[in-house]
Design a protein around this motif. Structure first.
Motif, PDB file in Angstrom:
ATOM      1  N   ASP A  54       0.822  -1.208   0.000  1.00 28.82           N
ATOM      2  CA  ASP A  54       0.000   0.000   0.000  1.00 28.82           C
ATOM      3  C   ASP A  54       0.861   1.266   0.000  1.00 28.82           C
ATOM      4  OD1 ASP A  54      -2.041  -1.784   0.061  1.00 28.82           O
ATOM      5  OD2 ASP A  54      -2.620  -1.405   2.139  1.00 28.82           O
ATOM      6  N   HIS A 103      -8.571  -1.925   2.298  1.00 27.94           N
ATOM      7  CA  HIS A 103      -8.447  -3.206   2.992  1.00 27.94           C
ATOM      8  C   HIS A 103      -9.713  -4.051   2.833  1.00 27.94           C
ATOM      9  CE1 HIS A 103      -4.897  -1.399   4.414  1.00 27.94           C
ATOM     10  NE2 HIS A 103      -5.372  -0.827   5.503  1.00 27.94           N
ATOM     11  N   ARG A 106      -9.793  -5.325  -0.765  1.00 27.33           N
ATOM     12  CA  ARG A 106      -8.803  -6.394  -0.918  1.00 27.33           C
ATOM     13  C   ARG A 106      -9.308  -7.694  -0.308  1.00 27.33           C
ATOM     14  NH1 ARG A 106      -4.790  -4.304   1.936  1.00 27.33           N
ATOM     15  NH2 ARG A 106      -3.452  -3.698   0.193  1.00 27.33           N
ATOM     16  N   TRP A 109     -11.970  -9.378  -2.399  1.00 31.89           N
ATOM     17  CA  TRP A 109     -11.418 -10.041  -3.580  1.00 31.89           C
ATOM     18  C   TRP A 109     -10.701 -11.331  -3.205  1.00 31.89           C
ATOM     19  CZ3 TRP A 109      -9.296  -4.658  -5.192  1.00 31.89           C
ATOM     20  CH2 TRP A 109     -10.305  -3.952  -5.860  1.00 31.89           C
ATOM     21  N   PRO A 116      -3.261 -12.776  -4.245  1.00 35.48           N
ATOM     22  CA  PRO A 116      -2.723 -11.437  -3.984  1.00 35.48           C
ATOM     23  C   PRO A 116      -2.178 -10.762  -5.242  1.00 35.48           C
ATOM     24  CG  PRO A 116      -2.130 -12.887  -2.190  1.00 35.48           C
ATOM     25  CD  PRO A 116      -2.800 -13.754  -3.237  1.00 35.48           C
ATOM     26  N   VAL A 119      -5.136  -9.466  -7.019  1.00 35.92           N
ATOM     27  CA  VAL A 119      -5.701  -8.340  -6.271  1.00 35.92           C
ATOM     28  C   VAL A 119      -4.890  -7.070  -6.525  1.00 35.92           C
ATOM     29  CG1 VAL A 119      -6.065  -7.404  -3.953  1.00 35.92           C
ATOM     30  CG2 VAL A 119      -6.799  -9.739  -4.489  1.00 35.92           C
ATOM     31  N   ILE A 120      -3.574  -7.172  -6.467  1.00 33.26           N
ATOM     32  CA  ILE A 120      -2.726  -5.997  -6.695  1.00 33.26           C
ATOM     33  C   ILE A 120      -2.896  -5.477  -8.115  1.00 33.26           C
ATOM     34  CG2 ILE A 120      -0.320  -5.218  -6.859  1.00 33.26           C
ATOM     35  CD1 ILE A 120       0.280  -7.070  -4.479  1.00 33.26           C
ATOM     36  N   MET A 123      -6.068  -3.572  -8.028  1.00 31.35           N
ATOM     37  CA  MET A 123      -5.860  -2.312  -7.305  1.00 31.35           C
ATOM     38  C   MET A 123      -5.159  -1.296  -8.191  1.00 31.35           C
ATOM     39  SD  MET A 123      -4.628  -4.049  -3.710  1.00 31.35           S
ATOM     40  CE  MET A 123      -3.490  -2.725  -3.384  1.00 31.35           C
TER      41      MET A 123
END
Length: 317
Positions: A54, A103, A106, A109, A116, A119-120, A123
């Motif tokens: 983050d 958060h 995230r 998802w 991850p 997810v990133i 994002m």
């Protein structure tokens, strides 16, 4: 066209990533792939936090709180206060409202089955980051600190609550021996022309990345030059408590000692070259004796311009 990979974590990694993005843009090179430490991730009040991810995401997006060094600029804390009123969470670990929004997204998802890495990637669609972010692994390998007396604490409790005042004996990432690099990490390192090791904490930011099975091997085998930037200036850490971490693993808080800790590629380490601060110019000869090219340059990342100059020096090293 230089293909660049950065290994990074923490505030130092975020500042350096901004400099790398600027330096590459000026050269007309493709955006960097930034492999981010996920060793300080944690579950808290039912949501998954990725502090290093983050910090770098917010910095590249231009929405980070530059004064605090973490979180979103202009954030409020109403939800955090409400969580505390219910006696939940950690009162010493503040989560801003905008931060909590990320958060929650995230966590949703992840619960839906995304990795991850996925997810990133999702994002990253919100802002034009000018870089590709990858987690070091999709496995949960949170950092546990064993302190004097044998008590084991999550890294965030030791770091944020106790401010590293409890003497650490060991840093561990339970389960990391079974972890694998996230999709695209090994491939990015193999295809790179240069890999940059950010001036992040060598023990708890860069250390977990190198501990993921397969990443250290990829660094040793790549045809890319691997260039590190010292997080130590004039015998002192720039930010945080990296000196405490280094002492715990028996490494002196000096630019030369950290270079030796990473090691020369010719001897099974990871470095081809190492940048030290002008204040540490005397370290260039000892580092060179290790088989690592070394140059002394200004290393204070006061703003994006200074960070870009450091990144440019690393790219040229």
């Amino acid at each position: 066209m230089t293909r660049t990979v950065v290994l990074a974590g923490g505030v130092g990694g975020a500042k350096f990533s901004l400099g790398v993005r600027e330096a590459l843009a000026r050269r007309g090179d493709p955006p960097a792939t930034i492999v981010v430490n996920t060793g300080d991730d944690l579950w808290l009040t039912g949501v998954r936090l990725q502090p290093d991810v983050d910090s770098i995401l917010y910095a590249l997006a231009g929405v980070n709180d530059r004064e605090r060094g973490w979180g979103r600029a202009g954030d409020s804390e109403r939800v955090h206060e409400e969580i505390q009123a219910w006696g939940a969470g950690w009162p010493w670990f503040t989560l801003g409202d905008l931060d909590l929004g990320l958060h929650v997204a995230r966590t949703g998802w992840l619960r839906d089955g995304l990795t991850p890495t996925e997810v990133i990637e999702r994002m990253s669609r919100r802002w034009d980051l000018g870089a590709r972010l990858l987690p070091m692994t999709d496995a949960e390998v949170d950092t546990v600190v064993t302190v004097a007396g044998g008590e084991r604490l999550h890294f965030q409790e030791w770091w944020t609550r106790h401010r590293a005042t409890l003497a650490p004996i060991a840093f561990e990432n339970p389960g990391i021996e079974a972890a694998r690099p996230a999709s695209g990490v090994v491939e990015a390192i193999a295809d790179a022309d240069v890999v940059l090791v950010a001036p992040s904490n060598p023990v708890v930011s860069i250390g977990p990345i190198l501990t993921v099975p397969g990443i250290r091997e990829a660094l040793r085998e790549t045809s890319a030059a691997v260039v590190g930037v010292s997080p130590i200036i004039d015998g002192r850490v720039v930010r945080g408590m990296a000196d405490v971490c280094l002492t715990a693993i028996g490494v002196e808080t000096s630019a030369a000692a950290v270079a030796a800790h990473y090691g020369a590629r010719r001897d099974g380490g990871i470095l081809d070259a190492w940048l030290v601060a002008e204040e540490d110019a005397a370290a260039t000869a000892p580092v060179a004796a290790l088989g690592i090219r070394c140059a002394a340059v200004p290393l204070w990342m006061r703003d994006v311009e200074h960070s870009a100059a450091i990144a440019a020096a690393a790219l040229s090293a």
